[in-house]
Design an enzyme around this catalytic site. Sequence first.
Site, short mmCIF file in Angstrom:
data_model
loop_
_atom_site.label_atom_id
_atom_site.label_comp_id
_atom_site.label_asym_id
_atom_site.label_seq_id
_atom_site.Cartn_x
_atom_site.Cartn_y
_atom_site.Cartn_z
CE1 TYR A 64 -4.12 1.59 -0.08
CE2 TYR A 64 -3.42 2.78 1.87
CZ TYR A 64 -4.31 2.60 0.82
OH TYR A 64 -5.37 3.45 0.69
CG ASN A 81 -15.55 1.31 0.98
OD1 ASN A 81 -14.44 1.70 0.61
ND2 ASN A 81 -15.77 0.04 1.26
NE ARG A 123 -20.92 -11.78 -9.44
CZ ARG A 123 -19.91 -11.24 -8.77
NH1 ARG A 123 -19.63 -11.61 -7.55
NH2 ARG A 123 -19.18 -10.30 -9.30
CD1 TRP A 181 -6.27 6.77 -1.07
CD2 TRP A 181 -4.45 8.07 -0.84
NE1 TRP A 181 -5.47 6.19 -0.11
CE2 TRP A 181 -4.35 6.97 0.04
CE3 TRP A 181 -3.42 9.00 -0.87
CZ2 TRP A 181 -3.27 6.81 0.89
CZ3 TRP A 181 -2.34 8.84 -0.03
CH2 TRP A 181 -2.26 7.75 0.84
CE LYS A 208 -16.00 -3.63 2.59
NZ LYS A 208 -14.76 -3.58 1.80
#
Length: 378
Positions: A97, A170, A221, A314, A373
Amino acid sequence: MRLPLLRVCSRSRATFTAAPLKLKRLSDNANACHFTHSAGLRAQTCKALVYSKHGDPAQVVQLEDVDLPPIGAQDVLVKMLAAPINPSDINMIQGTYAILPDLPAVGGNEGVAEVIEVGSQVNSLKTGDWVIPKDAGLGTWRTEAVLSEDDVISLPNNIPLLSAATLGVNPCTAFRMLSDFEDLKPGDTVIQNAANSGVGQAVIQIAAARGVNTINVIRDRPEFTHLSDRLKAIGATHVIKEEALRRPEIKELFKTCPKPKLALNGVGGKSATELLRHLQIGGSMVTYGGMAKQPVTVPVSALIFKDVKVRGFWVTQWKRDHTSDEGAFKAMLDELCSLIKQGKLSAPICTKVSLQDYSKALEAATMPFTSAKQVLIM
Ligand SMILES: NC(=O)c1ccc[n+]([C@@H]2O[C@H](COP(=O)([O-])OP(=O)(O)OC[C@H]3O[C@@H](n4cnc5c(N)ncnc54)[C@H](OP(=O)(O)O)[C@@H]3O)[C@@H](O)[C@H]2O)c1
């Protein structure tokens, strides 16, 4: 940013004096101290998920007893309630990171905590308040922490726990990207990939609350229809498979909504190039994540004939750029909490895992196609 100043690991009983979080690729004011230590009142210990070297999280993270420093006059003692495992947490542990703490370090950058004790000069917080970190690097995967009151920001404690635990990264990222790059009006369109991610689900809901259409791209999927229905239930206008972006039938979709002014890219590689192809002339693509670990290729024609703007975002940098203007962060959190209270913004689908079961949670957090999550419950 600093990890607990004095930490004793139960296994080795070794004592560390943690150094400030080192920025490997950025040199800015990010070395602000997160943990203050003032002359001792009392020592406490807590449990924390600690890593002493970079590598596979399932291999290098361990649950350890960690000493807490005494509570200074401007500190608060908090009990962590819940903390998610985000891709950036995994990348930090892997050592890939943009910012990395000195080791050993406590994992986790996000989460909600309850204030259980305040120092004598603390003005902004009281016992029972819920708080979240103002910046990355706090080390939230722990049961308690002594923090400076300046390192946290309060949230209403009557919103759902999982919403609070997952609010600071988020939804804030989604909010800023929908606010700061294009002047989006009701009826406009945003296209995004990784639409089932935490960021993607927040984008869908915030855009829907503003009357903005979303075209949501996900990987195919077996349970595509189920996932598509789930995203539509939270406000997605269209949900399509990656492959559909390349098919001529996509033109049909643009009969129901205008071409996107804004594209949000959390994947990179071919997926990002496909988003670009559908942008309006002069539109923006904002890259915030690179889950495919592939570079973004911009077709020359998109630059020449469509004059697209290719940008990046960011949220950590946004928060650091606004440290002297706390009102901006507070105003954003107030607006997000108001959406939560109106039922317009819910937490992503989460799997709650007790701190002790961290190995299971870390493993699950790196699995593809889960659409959930992992959240550690302390
Ligand atoms: N720049 C910022 O400020 C900022 C802020 C927050 C997050 N982020 C970044 O945004 C990204 C998403 O974070 P999050 O917490 O929202 O993620 P998340 O909830 O953990 O979801 C991960 C997402 O990535 C997708 N994905 C995983 N591997 C992929 C691959 N190889 N190709 C394409 N898609 C893949 C998953 O889709 P499947 O279901 O198909 O596996 C899922 O949609 C991460 O890169 C994160 O670091 C950046």
